[in-house]
Design a protein around this motif. Structure first.
Motif, PDB file in Angstrom:
ATOM      1  N   PHE A   1      40.050  45.416  56.701  1.00  0.00           N
ATOM      2  CA  PHE A   1      39.268  44.412  55.980  1.00  0.00           C
ATOM      3  C   PHE A   1      39.204  43.119  56.791  1.00  0.00           C
ATOM      4  N   ALA A   2      40.346  42.680  57.325  1.00  0.00           N
ATOM      5  CA  ALA A   2      40.393  41.444  58.114  1.00  0.00           C
ATOM      6  C   ALA A   2      39.487  41.546  59.337  1.00  0.00           C
TER       7      ALA A   2
ATOM      8  N   ASP B   1      31.955  39.917  53.587  1.00  0.00           N
ATOM      9  CA  ASP B   1      32.215  38.565  53.124  1.00  0.00           C
ATOM     10  C   ASP B   1      32.650  38.688  51.674  1.00  0.00           C
ATOM     11  N   LEU B   2      33.221  37.653  51.154  1.00  0.00           N
ATOM     12  CA  LEU B   2      33.608  37.697  49.755  1.00  0.00           C
ATOM     13  C   LEU B   2      33.458  36.337  49.122  1.00  0.00           C
ATOM     14  N   GLU B   3      33.253  36.401  47.824  1.00  0.00           N
ATOM     15  CA  GLU B   3      33.159  35.200  47.005  1.00  0.00           C
ATOM     16  C   GLU B   3      34.114  35.394  45.849  1.00  0.00           C
ATOM     17  N   GLY B   4      34.901  34.373  45.581  1.00  0.00           N
ATOM     18  CA  GLY B   4      35.786  34.454  44.423  1.00  0.00           C
ATOM     19  C   GLY B   4      37.249  34.363  44.779  1.00  0.00           C
ATOM     20  N   ASP B   5      38.052  34.841  43.858  1.00  0.00           N
ATOM     21  CA  ASP B   5      39.498  34.717  43.901  1.00  0.00           C
ATOM     22  C   ASP B   5      40.127  35.737  44.851  1.00  0.00           C
TER      23      ASP B   5
ATOM     24  N   PRO C   1      26.674  49.277  57.204  1.00  0.00           N
ATOM     25  CA  PRO C   1      27.216  50.578  56.821  1.00  0.00           C
ATOM     26  C   PRO C   1      28.522  50.906  57.551  1.00  0.00           C
ATOM     27  N   ARG C   2      28.784  50.200  58.619  1.00  0.00           N
ATOM     28  CA  ARG C   2      30.030  50.408  59.377  1.00  0.00           C
ATOM     29  C   ARG C   2      31.267  50.233  58.514  1.00  0.00           C
ATOM     30  N   VAL C   3      31.186  49.390  57.505  1.00  0.00           N
ATOM     31  CA  VAL C   3      32.372  49.081  56.704  1.00  0.00           C
ATOM     32  C   VAL C   3      32.694  50.164  55.673  1.00  0.00           C
TER      33      VAL C   3
ATOM     34  N   ARG D   1      43.288  36.312  45.489  1.00  0.00           N
ATOM     35  CA  ARG D   1      44.434  37.004  44.891  1.00  0.00           C
ATOM     36  C   ARG D   1      43.962  38.226  44.099  1.00  0.00           C
ATOM     37  N   THR D   2      42.910  38.065  43.330  1.00  0.00           N
ATOM     38  CA  THR D   2      42.345  39.186  42.571  1.00  0.00           C
ATOM     39  C   THR D   2      41.874  40.284  43.512  1.00  0.00           C
ATOM     40  N   LEU D   3      41.261  39.893  44.625  1.00  0.00           N
ATOM     41  CA  LEU D   3      40.800  40.881  45.589  1.00  0.00           C
ATOM     42  C   LEU D   3      41.966  41.697  46.124  1.00  0.00           C
ATOM     43  N   PHE D   4      43.066  41.040  46.489  1.00  0.00           N
ATOM     44  CA  PHE D   4      44.203  41.758  47.057  1.00  0.00           C
ATOM     45  C   PHE D   4      44.878  42.669  46.036  1.00  0.00           C
ATOM     46  N   ILE D   5      44.998  42.219  44.807  1.00  0.00           N
ATOM     47  CA  ILE D   5      45.571  43.072  43.757  1.00  0.00           C
ATOM     48  C   ILE D   5      44.676  44.285  43.541  1.00  0.00           C
TER      49      ILE D   5
END
Length: 97
Positions: free
Chosen positions: A60-61, A70-74, A46-48, A76-80
């Protein structure tokens, strides 16, 4: 109680956006912002939530390095998507009427 309120606030803020992201929360909730999704964002604590209310790449970093997210996937799409979210400019908007 405060955690639940903050979670609901984040969900309401995100719900009107259509982004190619699915968010999995630590409590098992899943929020699909677009279909099909290209990125899955896993929130392990919940901290996030504060990082989602006022997003920044640095926050985020930090959460990623500390294994709170954590993330799964693209990436570039996440940053956009993150940029659109931070600016409150949806890639598309949901028809709420």
């Amino acid at each position: 109680m405060l955690r639940t309120h903050m979670l609901n606030l984040v969900e309401r803020k995100l719900r009107y956006l259509i982004l190619p992201i699915t968010i999995n929360f630590w409590d098992g909730r899943e929020l699909n912002l677009g279909n099909p999704f290209k990125v899955k964002l896993l929130l392990r604590s919940p901290r996030v939530l504060s990082a989602l209310t006022c997003p920044s790449l640095g926050e985020f970093a930090k959460n990623y390095v500390e294994k709170q997210t954590d993330l799964e996937g693209d990436m570039r799409t996440l940053f956009i998507s993150a940029k659109c979210y931070a600016m409150q400019v949806p890639i598309l908007t949901r028809n709420t009427g």
